[in-house]
Design a protein around this motif. Structure first.
Motif, short mmCIF file in Angstrom:
data_model
loop_
_atom_site.label_atom_id
_atom_site.label_comp_id
_atom_site.label_asym_id
_atom_site.label_seq_id
_atom_site.Cartn_x
_atom_site.Cartn_y
_atom_site.Cartn_z
N LEU A 156 0.85 -1.19 0.00
CA LEU A 156 0.00 0.00 0.00
C LEU A 156 0.89 1.24 0.00
CD1 LEU A 156 -2.89 1.17 0.20
CD2 LEU A 156 -2.62 1.12 2.70
N VAL A 157 0.89 2.00 -1.10
CA VAL A 157 1.77 3.15 -1.23
C VAL A 157 1.02 4.48 -1.17
CG1 VAL A 157 3.57 1.89 -2.47
CG2 VAL A 157 1.73 2.98 -3.76
N VAL A 158 -0.29 4.45 -1.42
CA VAL A 158 -1.13 5.64 -1.29
C VAL A 158 -2.43 5.22 -0.61
CG1 VAL A 158 -2.45 7.42 -2.52
CG2 VAL A 158 -0.19 6.76 -3.35
N GLN A 159 -2.84 5.98 0.39
CA GLN A 159 -4.10 5.71 1.09
C GLN A 159 -4.92 6.99 1.18
OE1 GLN A 159 -3.75 4.12 5.13
NE2 GLN A 159 -5.51 2.80 4.73
N GLN A 160 -6.13 6.93 0.66
CA GLN A 160 -7.03 8.10 0.63
C GLN A 160 -6.32 9.32 0.02
OE1 GLN A 160 -8.64 8.66 4.56
NE2 GLN A 160 -9.76 6.73 4.52
N GLY A 161 -5.57 9.06 -1.05
CA GLY A 161 -4.91 10.13 -1.78
C GLY A 161 -3.60 10.60 -1.21
N LYS A 162 -3.17 10.04 -0.07
CA LYS A 162 -1.94 10.48 0.59
C LYS A 162 -0.90 9.37 0.56
CE LYS A 162 -3.94 14.34 1.91
NZ LYS A 162 -3.57 15.64 1.30
N PRO A 163 0.37 9.71 0.25
CA PRO A 163 1.41 8.68 0.26
C PRO A 163 1.61 8.09 1.65
CG PRO A 163 2.37 10.88 0.04
CD PRO A 163 0.89 11.04 -0.09
N THR A 164 1.89 6.81 1.70
CA THR A 164 2.08 6.13 2.98
C THR A 164 3.54 5.96 3.35
OG1 THR A 164 2.07 3.96 1.92
CG2 THR A 164 -0.07 4.83 2.66
N GLN A 165 4.44 6.28 2.42
CA GLN A 165 5.87 6.13 2.67
C GLN A 165 6.64 7.14 1.84
OE1 GLN A 165 7.14 2.32 0.25
NE2 GLN A 165 5.15 1.92 1.21
N PRO A 166 7.83 7.51 2.29
CA PRO A 166 8.61 8.49 1.52
C PRO A 166 9.10 7.89 0.20
CG PRO A 166 9.91 7.62 3.34
CD PRO A 166 8.51 7.11 3.54
N LEU A 167 9.39 8.76 -0.76
CA LEU A 167 9.93 8.30 -2.03
C LEU A 167 11.30 7.66 -1.82
CD1 LEU A 167 9.05 11.24 -4.45
CD2 LEU A 167 7.88 9.04 -4.22
N GLU A 168 11.56 6.61 -2.55
CA GLU A 168 12.84 5.92 -2.45
C GLU A 168 13.90 6.61 -3.29
OE1 GLU A 168 11.89 1.32 -1.53
OE2 GLU A 168 11.67 1.91 -3.62
N THR A 169 15.14 6.49 -2.88
CA THR A 169 16.24 7.05 -3.66
C THR A 169 16.52 6.17 -4.87
OG1 THR A 169 17.97 5.83 -2.48
CG2 THR A 169 17.26 7.96 -1.54
#
Length: 475
Positions: A403-416
């Motif tokens: 799960l990377v987006v929940q209710q339109g909001k990202p759930t984790q920071p972007l990876e390098t």
């Protein structure tokens, strides 16, 4: 068949042509196929636009002679979803086409107030995947999930292709070889060149010659020199040697392109300067001719200078050069990296309001329901993949979709980029040898879970029992 007016004609009448056709984030909402908007309008008219829908993005079949794919493009997909908006001027432009004259006023209110509010499940970038496995799933109000199809397929299909080719190039060339991305001039568009550079770096290449891509990604661009410099300066100054000296005056030690005229003569002249201590040289590049023979001769003259090769190279050509004993330390990859067989990614509805659905067209059947990929390992190698339903017990298997987006909001920071590249390396290394080989690779067989098989049979029976016709598709 319904026909729509010629949009070029509409724009001409309104004096609104913009032939630069540049893209910025503000334009994301209109960078879509027309039928995504007409579908959203139809859903709104029927009062079902807010029904919860799940669409999954997968690949029907692997490109020819590919045993796997490396998932890529998620970062740009999530950026798109976060910035998706319709401005008043964009809505006015759509209305001015006349195409939407018969739609409900609620459609325009929906666009004016709309943004992406759904969930996204995805495999992490750099993960090896196979045919019929979802790389990504969007769970959102029906109109939103429908509208985003085109952009998601565009970025994920293309970047997955480039990342996979880059991973194969790295696998064949070996970890010690230097691999440079030179594809900007042959990429399908300026935007495509940026995505290609990113995907190539994430897939295993060391650097890119694309200055904008490198700087935006926090990397240092790489390159050598052009034949034009050698031709111009040698014509004016008199010799190729003077052209090399002039270039090194401003870029000391930089690699030199030595095949403009006579490759061996150029190498002999450089060898004299290197051996006398007059010149330090970090590399020479060969861009034409018999690379096996030339590299061996150049190595004998410049034994401690890295030799780079370029010129329409791909993984098969690198494998051939290595097998023939070519003395090459690095490769510049361009045309055949950023072009090639497309990744046939598709985006299909699998669930609407909790009701599993599937496409049953001949040759294009999809599995119903929201799914998960379960991967098992033995001794650090992939043992098997199981395609099952979301919520099935995984046991010791590793669920790949996160799960990377929940209710339109990202759930984790972007990876390098480095993190993604490391995952790519580990993913490829974990695959069976027969899956990695270039000659008739064997893709990992994906098991279909018992629960998914049962759901598929139930969905097919429900369709047969219905008076509705079989679903058709545009692609």
């Amino acid at each position: 068949m319904t026909t729509f007016p010629d949009l070029d004609y509409v724009h001409k009448q309104q004096g609104q042509q913009n032939q630069e056709l540049n893209l910025c984030a503000d334009d994301y909402s209109l960078l879509t196929d027309l039928y995504q908007l007409t579908m959203a309008a139809c859903y709104t008219g029927e009062g079902i636009e807010q029904r919860r829908a799940s669409f999954e993005l997968s690949v029907r079949r692997l490109p020819e002679n590919f045993g796997y794919l490396i998932a890529m493009g998620l970062t740009q997909a999530l950026e798109y979803l976060a910035k998706l908006r319709f401005s008043p001027s964009q809505i006015a432009a759509l209305q001015a086409t006349g195409i939407f004259a018969g739609v409900s006023d609620r459609f325009w209110s929906l666009l004016a107030q709309g943004k992406f509010t759904g969930d996204v499940w995805a495999v992490p970038e750099g993960t090896a995947v196979f045919a019929n496995q979802p790389l990504l799933r969007v769970e959102a109000p029906l109109w939103q999930a429908q509208l985003v199809e085109t952009y998601l397929l565009n970025t994920i299909n293309y970047q997955t292709l480039i990342a996979t080719k880059a991973a194969r190039l790295r696998d064949v060339a070996g970890e010690s070889a230097t691999l440079l991305e030179f594809g900007t001039r042959r990429a399908f568009s300026p935007q495509g060149s940026l995505w290609a550079a990113r995907a190539a770096l994430a897939g295993g290449l060391d650097s890119t010659s694309n200055v904008l891509a490198a700087l935006q990604l926090g990397q240092k661009p790489s390159g050598t020199m052009a034949h034009a410099l050698v031709m111009a300066l040698s014509a004016i100054e008199g010799t190729e040697e003077q052209a090399f000296s002039a270039f090194h005056r401003y870029f000391p030690g930089a690699p030199l392109l030595i095949d403009t005229y006579d490759t061996i003569a150029a190498a002999q002249g450089l060898a004299a300067k290197v051996n006398s201590g007059e010149m330090q040289l970090t590399g020479v590049r060969l861009d034409s001719g018999d690379l096996v023979d030339l590299s061996k001769q150049v190595r004998s003259l410049l034994p401690n200078v890295p030799i780079f090769a370029s010129g329409d190279l791909d993984e098969w050509e690198i494998a051939r050069l290595k097998a023939a004993g070519a003395e090459i330390d690095g490769y510049g990859l361009g045309t055949r990296l950023v072009t090639g067989s497309p990744v046939n990614g598709v985006y299909k509805l699998v669930d609407i309001d909790g009701i599993p659905v599937m496409k049953q067209s001949s040759g294009k059947v999809t599995y119903p329901g929201r799914k998960q990929i379960f991967r098992s390992f033995i001794g650090g190698k992939v043992k098997a993949d199981r395609l099952g339903l979301l919520g099935e017990s995984s046991g010791e298997e590793q669920p790949l979709l996160q799960l990377v987006v929940q209710q339109g909001k990202p759930t984790q920071p972007l990876e390098t980029l480095e993190t993604i590249r490391q995952r790519t390396t580990a993913s490829v290394a974990s695959l069976p040898e027969q899956t990695r080989r270039l000659d008739r690779p064997v893709a990992l067989e994906v098991e279909i879970s018992e629960k998914l098989q049962v759901l598929t049979q139930q969905t097919q029976k429900r369709r047969r029992a219905s008076d509705l016709p079989q679903a058709t598709a545009f692609g």
